[in-house]
Design a protein around this motif. Structure first.
Motif, PDB file in Angstrom:
ATOM      1  N   SER B 359       0.845  -1.182   0.000  1.00 53.51           N
ATOM      2  CA  SER B 359       0.000   0.000   0.000  1.00 53.51           C
ATOM      3  C   SER B 359       0.893   1.249   0.000  1.00 53.51           C
ATOM      4  CB  SER B 359      -0.896  -0.020   1.248  1.00 53.51           C
ATOM      5  OG  SER B 359      -1.401   1.264   1.458  1.00 53.51           O
ATOM      6  N   GLY B 360       0.811   1.995  -1.089  1.00 56.22           N
ATOM      7  CA  GLY B 360       1.628   3.206  -1.212  1.00 56.22           C
ATOM      8  C   GLY B 360       1.313   4.208  -0.124  1.00 56.22           C
ATOM      9  N   ALA B 361       0.048   4.265   0.270  1.00 59.60           N
ATOM     10  CA  ALA B 361      -0.360   5.232   1.285  1.00 59.60           C
ATOM     11  C   ALA B 361       0.343   4.949   2.614  1.00 59.60           C
ATOM     12  CB  ALA B 361      -1.865   5.179   1.458  1.00 59.60           C
ATOM     13  N   VAL B 362       0.584   3.683   2.882  1.00 63.30           N
ATOM     14  CA  VAL B 362       1.208   3.309   4.160  1.00 63.30           C
ATOM     15  C   VAL B 362       2.728   3.335   4.047  1.00 63.30           C
ATOM     16  CG1 VAL B 362       1.434   1.479   5.886  1.00 63.30           C
ATOM     17  CG2 VAL B 362      -0.785   1.886   4.780  1.00 63.30           C
ATOM     18  N   TYR B 363       3.250   2.730   2.995  1.00 61.15           N
ATOM     19  CA  TYR B 363       4.700   2.533   2.900  1.00 61.15           C
ATOM     20  C   TYR B 363       5.414   3.539   2.010  1.00 61.15           C
ATOM     21  CZ  TYR B 363       3.686  -1.820   5.231  1.00 61.15           C
ATOM     22  OH  TYR B 363       3.267  -2.756   6.136  1.00 61.15           O
ATOM     23  N   LYS B 364       4.667   4.490   1.444  1.00 63.99           N
ATOM     24  CA  LYS B 364       5.207   5.552   0.602  1.00 63.99           C
ATOM     25  C   LYS B 364       5.636   5.065  -0.775  1.00 63.99           C
ATOM     26  CE  LYS B 364       6.503   8.556   4.331  1.00 63.99           C
ATOM     27  NZ  LYS B 364       7.255   9.740   4.640  1.00 63.99           N
ATOM     28  N   ILE B 365       5.753   3.752  -0.955  1.00 65.91           N
ATOM     29  CA  ILE B 365       6.076   3.232  -2.281  1.00 65.91           C
ATOM     30  C   ILE B 365       5.095   2.122  -2.623  1.00 65.91           C
ATOM     31  CG2 ILE B 365       8.516   3.836  -2.424  1.00 65.91           C
ATOM     32  CD1 ILE B 365       9.266   1.212  -1.312  1.00 65.91           C
ATOM     33  N   ASP B 366       4.812   1.988  -3.948  1.00 73.28           N
ATOM     34  CA  ASP B 366       3.788   1.026  -4.377  1.00 73.28           C
ATOM     35  C   ASP B 366       4.389  -0.323  -4.714  1.00 73.28           C
ATOM     36  OD1 ASP B 366       1.747   2.965  -4.342  1.00 73.28           O
ATOM     37  OD2 ASP B 366       2.593   3.802  -6.182  1.00 73.28           O
ATOM     38  N   GLU B 367       5.646  -0.322  -5.081  1.00 74.29           N
ATOM     39  CA  GLU B 367       6.254  -1.540  -5.608  1.00 74.29           C
ATOM     40  C   GLU B 367       7.694  -1.609  -5.114  1.00 74.29           C
ATOM     41  OE1 GLU B 367       5.339  -2.037  -9.832  1.00 74.29           O
ATOM     42  OE2 GLU B 367       7.298  -3.022  -9.984  1.00 74.29           O
ATOM     43  N   ILE B 368       8.132  -2.763  -4.729  1.00 76.89           N
ATOM     44  CA  ILE B 368       9.522  -2.862  -4.269  1.00 76.89           C
ATOM     45  C   ILE B 368      10.260  -3.970  -5.009  1.00 76.89           C
ATOM     46  CG2 ILE B 368       9.130  -1.941  -1.962  1.00 76.89           C
ATOM     47  CD1 ILE B 368       9.008  -4.714  -0.886  1.00 76.89           C
ATOM     48  N   ASP B 369      11.544  -3.781  -5.119  1.00 78.28           N
ATOM     49  CA  ASP B 369      12.391  -4.843  -5.668  1.00 78.28           C
ATOM     50  C   ASP B 369      12.779  -5.739  -4.514  1.00 78.28           C
ATOM     51  OD1 ASP B 369      12.496  -4.043  -8.270  1.00 78.28           O
ATOM     52  OD2 ASP B 369      14.115  -2.602  -7.888  1.00 78.28           O
ATOM     53  N   VAL B 370      13.123  -6.995  -4.811  1.00 79.65           N
ATOM     54  CA  VAL B 370      13.762  -7.789  -3.757  1.00 79.65           C
ATOM     55  C   VAL B 370      15.259  -7.631  -3.964  1.00 79.65           C
ATOM     56  CG1 VAL B 370      11.931  -9.443  -3.311  1.00 79.65           C
ATOM     57  CG2 VAL B 370      13.578  -9.898  -5.099  1.00 79.65           C
ATOM     58  N   HIS B 371      15.957  -7.479  -2.880  1.00 70.21           N
ATOM     59  CA  HIS B 371      17.387  -7.197  -2.988  1.00 70.21           C
ATOM     60  C   HIS B 371      18.142  -8.173  -2.094  1.00 70.21           C
ATOM     61  CE1 HIS B 371      20.787  -4.651  -3.853  1.00 70.21           C
ATOM     62  NE2 HIS B 371      21.085  -4.608  -2.573  1.00 70.21           N
ATOM     63  N   LEU B 372      18.906  -9.084  -2.711  1.00 66.29           N
ATOM     64  CA  LEU B 372      19.658 -10.076  -1.931  1.00 66.29           C
ATOM     65  C   LEU B 372      21.029  -9.494  -1.618  1.00 66.29           C
ATOM     66  CD1 LEU B 372      18.580 -13.040  -4.145  1.00 66.29           C
ATOM     67  CD2 LEU B 372      18.146 -12.916  -1.706  1.00 66.29           C
ATOM     68  N   ARG B 373      21.242  -9.175  -0.360  1.00 69.32           N
ATOM     69  CA  ARG B 373      22.529  -8.598   0.016  1.00 69.32           C
ATOM     70  C   ARG B 373      23.475  -9.703   0.474  1.00 69.32           C
ATOM     71  NH1 ARG B 373      22.053  -3.635   3.943  1.00 69.32           N
ATOM     72  NH2 ARG B 373      21.763  -5.346   5.404  1.00 69.32           N
ATOM     73  N   ALA B 374      24.713  -9.619   0.032  1.00 71.90           N
ATOM     74  CA  ALA B 374      25.696 -10.651   0.390  1.00 71.90           C
ATOM     75  C   ALA B 374      25.817 -10.769   1.914  1.00 71.90           C
ATOM     76  CB  ALA B 374      27.043 -10.307  -0.227  1.00 71.90           C
ATOM     77  N   ILE B 375      25.779  -9.636   2.605  1.00 80.21           N
ATOM     78  CA  ILE B 375      25.950  -9.657   4.066  1.00 80.21           C
ATOM     79  C   ILE B 375      24.780 -10.402   4.728  1.00 80.21           C
ATOM     80  CG2 ILE B 375      24.901  -7.340   4.362  1.00 80.21           C
ATOM     81  CD1 ILE B 375      27.806  -8.605   6.458  1.00 80.21           C
TER      82      ILE B 375
END
Lengths: 235, 411
Positions: B359-375
């Motif tokens: 929900s963009g209204a709640v999280y400020k963004i409508d769509e997110i990428d998944v990001h696999l961080r090595a750490i």
């Protein structure tokens, strides 16, 4: 009187000696004495038989002589060295280098092929597979099992299993071969074959042979027989 | 004699052969314990990837649209860009590029609808070296001049604006001689591009145009509000903003991309730690399962342990073999969990393309990428393997203490 258990003269020193071995097993608040002060001396290349009824203490004695169990008191020496003064690691290495074992049940590891089971003691000793595979194969061939090299224990018959177990016991060229009722689980035909095999091996390799059995016919093949009764050698 | 590494390999070989035996793996409890571990690791990977993706998506949105650091003159406009830019560069030499900008609170009017907007004017010549607005284009092109502006996708949707549609931007101008105190100044603009600014309130309010067009509309001459700055590296932003703030004094507001949404980033950071520990409980439970399965395994393999000891393995060797099993389970469970986690991430992306999960209204963004961080992957892997190692210790010690004679009776 059976005097075959009289000590032979030994100017050069004994290979294996047991001194006044006692073994008690705890049974609740009390202790059950299984061995009551047993002593014996064995020279290199001897074949001895521990004969007795079930529960007499013969297997316990073999396990103590083979360092698989510790006595409650007394000691076992190999060429004069007290074996139970060694650390667990030293004793394990000693067993690996000097002793071979065959039991009533084959105790082969089900997940390993016949060849791998035979190679196991050498692998434990740190030898490389490539160096020992040929020797393990030769032993299996000697046992008449060259067609069974890649078979798993559940694909072998009782007699074949026991011959693989004997090959495994011999792969490290032990000085002493211990056998606890090695024919106890076999039919008469296979039993005879295994008995003959033991003496053939003794002659071929100069092995010291210590065998536990309750089979009078088998014990009759040994030059020295110790009758075990109620935790002592019977007179 | 074997070297230490050969000895390790030998023990792992025995551990592997015993562990992955048919007799053991065909028992329901062992594969289920394994599956539990794989699921736990996969859940951790997916949860961390989504959290990192959220953070990264948001960071990218902020730096694409406002650069790494923004400097704004409080209550007054800045006059001379040459002097000001030199001053900024002298304070912070790690500035890679910068661009002046101005903004005005305005009203967008289209087909009888009006709405408050933030009209931002940017210098065209430096735009591409500081902001990455081209990453944000959904429709149309990044064309900004006297007649064209780009708008947020939320605004476009609300006003049903399409590429090349005309609309009015209206700004209030102060009129000291008028009793009402202001007059309106309106100018028609065409929509050249519709952008996803990556942040819901920007999508709903932001209109970006040429700096000269904004200066003309708001009649501020050649003056501007402040500068967007791009550092050599994003990680230098916080340090640079602190230095600029200190040297420029209180008449300037300096914010780095982190400051712009500090609360949100702090919340994400705390949430990430909490989620890690909450989801890690699954792995802990799985490790307990593995421990109990190994207890059963050792009980079943008394005879094999006894014969291995008879053949020359010491209690220490036996312990190492069972600990080796624990490490093997940990390593294989982690690798399998990674793959399942990657699949879950992929599934999340697919689902996100078809359904509105955020929900963009709640999280400020409508769509997110998944990001696999090595750490993250490293932390998950090390924690899982370490946990399996600890879980195996107790059964391994029990197995190593087995009396040979007892084991042989189990033959």
């Amino acid at each position: 009187m059976d005097n075959r258990n009289q000590m032979p003269e030994n100017p050069m020193g004994y290979l294996l000696e047991a001194h006044d071995i006692f073994k008690n097993y705890p049974t609740g608040a009390t202790e059950l004495p299984v061995l009551k002060g047993v002593s014996l001396q064995i020279q290199k290349g001897e074949a001895i038989c521990l004969l007795g009824a079930s529960g007499a203490g013969k297997s316990t004695l073999l396990q103590i002589l083979g360092t698989l169990d510790r006595p409650t008191s007394g000691n076992v020496t190999f060429r004069g060295e007290d074996l139970f003064k060694m650390s667990d690691e030293e004793l394990s290495q000693f067993r690996n280098q000097k002793m071979g074992f065959v039991f009533q049940f084959h105790h082969l590891i089900q997940e390993f092929t016949a060849l791998e089971n035979v190679m196991l003691p050498a692998l434990i000793a740190g030898e490389k597979r490539i160096d020992i595979a040929e020797k393990a194969y030769s032993w299996l061939k000697f046992m008449g099992l060259e067609d069974r090299v890649d078979h798993y224990p559940n694909q072998l018959s009782g007699g074949e299993l026991q011959r693989v177990a004997i090959a495994r016991a011999l792969i490290k060229d032990p000085e002493i071969l211990f056998a606890d009722e090695p024919t106890g689980n076999l039919d008469s035909e296979n039993s005879l074959k295994i008995q003959q095999l033991f003496f053939e091996l003794r002659q071929k390799l100069g092995l010291t042979l210590i065998v536990v059995t309750h089979d009078l016919q088998f014990s009759g093949l040994f030059p020295r027989v110790f009758k075990v009764k109620d935790g002592r050698f019977a007179q | 004699m074997r070297t230490r590494s050969e000895d390790f390999k030998f023990k792992i070989w025995i551990a592997y052969r015993l562990l992955f035996s048919k007799s053991f793996m065909q028992r329901g409890s062992a594969p289920l314990a394994f599956l539990g571990l794989i699921l736990g690791v996969a859940a951790l990977v997916a949860a961390m990837a989504v959290m990192s993706g959220f953070e990264e998506t948001f960071k990218n949105a902020l730096t694409d649209v406002t650069g790494h650091v923004q400097v704004v003159r409080r209550g007054k406009l800045v006059d001379d860009w040459g002097d000001f830019s030199k001053k900024l560069k002298s304070i912070e030499p790690r500035i890679e590029s910068m661009m002046r900008f101005a903004y005005a609170e305005a009203v967008l009017a289209h087909k009888g609808q009006v709405s408050g907007i933030l009209f931002q004017g940017v210098e065209q010549a430096d735009l591409k070296s500081v902001l990455q607005l081209e990453n944000r284009i959904k429709f149309g092109a990044l064309k900004m001049d006297a007649e064209n502006v780009v708008i947020g996708m939320g605004l476009a949707k609300r006003f049903q604006l399409k590429i090349n549609d005309s609309m009015y931007i209206v700004v209030p101008l102060a009129t000291p001689f008028d009793k009402s105190g202001f007059r309106r100044q309106a100018k028609p603009f065409k929509v050249s591009g519709i952008l996803d600014f990556g942040k819901n309130d920007w999508n709903e309010r932001l209109v970006i145009g040429d700096l000269a067009a904004l200066q003309d509309l708001t009649q501020i001459g050649n003056r501007y509000t402040g500068a967007f700055i791009k550092m050599e590296h994003r990680d230098q932003s916080q340090e640079a903003s602190a230095r600029l703030l200190q040297r420029l004094g209180p008449s300037f507001a300096v914010m780095d991309w982190y400051d712009v949404n500090r609360n949100l980033f702090e919340a994400v950071r705390i949430e990430r730690v909490i989620i890690f520990f909450v989801v890690f409980i699954i792995v802990v439970v799985a490790a307990f399962n593995i421990s109990s399965t190994l207890y059963v395994f050792i009980r079943q393999r008394y005879s094999d342990i006894a014969i291995l000891k008879t053949l020359g393995l010491s209690a220490k060797d036996i312990r190492k073999i069972f600990v080796g099993q624990g490490i093997l389970v940990g390593v294989i469970g982690t690798i399998a969990g990674y793959f399942l986690g990657f699949l879950l991430c992929f599934g999340f992306m697919v689902l996100q393309n078809h359904f509105s999960l955020i929900s963009g209204a709640v999280y400020k963004i409508d769509e997110i990428d998944v990001h696999l961080r090595a750490i993250d992957l490293l932390t998950i892997g090390i924690s899982t393997i370490a946990l399996c190692f600890v879980a195996t210790l107790s059964p391994a010690i029990k197995g190593s203490r087995l009396e040979v004679v007892e084991g042989l009776k189990n033959g």
